[in-house]
Design a protein around this motif. Structure first.
Motif, mmCIF file in Angstrom:
data_model
loop_
_atom_site.group_PDB
_atom_site.id
_atom_site.type_symbol
_atom_site.label_atom_id
_atom_site.label_comp_id
_atom_site.label_asym_id
_atom_site.label_seq_id
_atom_site.Cartn_x
_atom_site.Cartn_y
_atom_site.Cartn_z
ATOM 1 N N UNK A 66 0.836 -1.206 0.000
ATOM 2 C CA UNK A 66 0.000 0.000 0.000
ATOM 3 C C UNK A 66 0.873 1.259 0.000
ATOM 4 N N UNK A 67 1.894 1.278 0.851
ATOM 5 C CA UNK A 67 2.775 2.444 0.924
ATOM 6 C C UNK A 67 3.546 2.640 -0.381
ATOM 7 N N UNK A 68 4.027 1.538 -0.953
ATOM 8 C CA UNK A 68 4.806 1.637 -2.192
ATOM 9 C C UNK A 68 3.976 2.151 -3.355
ATOM 10 N N UNK A 69 2.660 1.943 -3.289
ATOM 11 C CA UNK A 69 1.793 2.358 -4.394
ATOM 12 C C UNK A 69 1.029 3.653 -4.121
ATOM 13 N N UNK A 70 1.268 4.253 -2.974
ATOM 14 C CA UNK A 70 0.488 5.432 -2.593
ATOM 15 C C UNK A 70 0.607 6.548 -3.630
ATOM 16 N N UNK A 71 1.819 6.892 -4.020
ATOM 17 C CA UNK A 71 2.022 7.949 -5.028
ATOM 18 C C UNK A 71 1.802 7.425 -6.445
#
Length: 310
Positions: free
Chosen positions: A201-206
């Motif tokens: 989730x964090x890796x795909x946030x941006x």
């Protein structure tokens, strides 16, 4: 542009072209090898524990990222080697051609009225239970998967490669693969897969939001309009249970003028999602349009990645 930066940018372009022309390596795919190794480790260390799952994620993703760091350091003063390894890594981690091919196959099966074949083929795109799905539901599932995977398999790796080089490419793909393997909200993985899911989730946030913005810009190339794509993205993107998948899916829904979201079944577990878009139910022709839109977004993402390469 400094030489090392130019080598990375050229490697991203070359790897993208290799994926577009050749698709995934037919034998010995490194991502498949990583998946087998991660599965073997899971069988040894699994426990219904977030701590154990976090350690598993750290070991799997950390090892691959470490290999990328080593490659980055070893090619620090060797621009051609940096270019070659970046190109190879980009080719390995991208999935644009395979995604388009699966979408086209699904559209063909639906056009032919081969619902049993389409239900079976859907497993190549997502883990959704296809039993009993009709043409419109299969078209919706395919369109949603194309949208989500455009971000996960094309936009995100290109952006991570641009800002973090070879470690970014390899580390991102490792996390995304782990999420696909253990990041489910099932009794078995609710705790063990928690860290993998949250890290993904964090890796795909941006990247997911960049992907949605590029979908808006690319909408006319698929016969859609940027205005509805933007409005649907901003209004409905948050209605999806995933903090990222809904961003691109909502933009795709607005761009194609269709309605996505609703109720899905995963291995006997029913998940009720918000509705994305106000158009009609997707049809087989919309699957083909989604493929065109996915390709356009991929090219736009490549241009952005080259522009922001460090």
């Amino acid at each position: 542009m400094p030489l090392r930066q130019a080598a990375t940018a050229a490697g991203l372009v070359t790897g993208y072209v290799a994926d577009a022309v050749f698709g995934d390596p037919r034998r010995g795919h490194p991502v498949a090898g990583f998946g087998r190794a991660a599965q073997a480790l899971e069988q040894r260390v699994w426990a219904d524990s977030k701590v154990r799952g976090a350690a598993y994620t750290a070991v799997c993703a950390g090892t691959v990222t470490g290999l990328g760091v080593a490659a980055q350091l070893l090619t620090r003063k060797r621009p051609f080697a940096r270019f070659a390894l970046t190109a190879a890594s980009t080719w390995v981690v991208l999935g644009g051609r395979g995604l388009a091919a699966e979408g086209t196959r699904m559209a063909r099966l639906l056009d032919d009225g081969d619902l049993p074949g389409a239900r079976q083929r859907l497993s190549h795109l997502c883990a959704r239970d296809a039993t009993g799905l009709d043409t419109e539901q299969l078209a919706r599932a395919t369109t949603e998967s194309i949208a989500e995977n455009t971000s996960d398999a094309v936009v995100a790796p290109l952006l991570w490669g641009a800002v973090a080089g070879i470690p970014g490419l390899l580390g991102y793909r490792a996390l995304n693969t782990l999420d696909a393997m253990v990041g489910y909200r099932s009794p078995k993985y609710a705790n063990f897969g928690w860290a993998s899911a949250r890290a993904d989730d964090l890796a795909n946030l941006v990247p997911s939001r960049v992907g949605a913005a590029l979908t808006v810009a690319s909408a006319p190339l698929a016969g859609g309009f940027a205005g509805p794509a933007f409005r649907t993205w901003r209004r409905d993107g948050k209605h999806h249970p995933s903090p990222n998948a809904g961003q691109v899916e909502a933009a795709f829904a607005g761009a194609l003028g269709v309605r996505l979201g609703g109720t899905n079944s995963y291995g006997g577990r029913t998940e009720r999602r918000g509705v994305l878009g106000d158009g009609r139910e997707p049809e087989p022709v919309d699957v083909r349009r989604a493929v065109r839109l996915s390709r356009a977004v991929g090219l736009a993402a490549l241009a952005v990645a080259v522009a922001v390469t460090r």
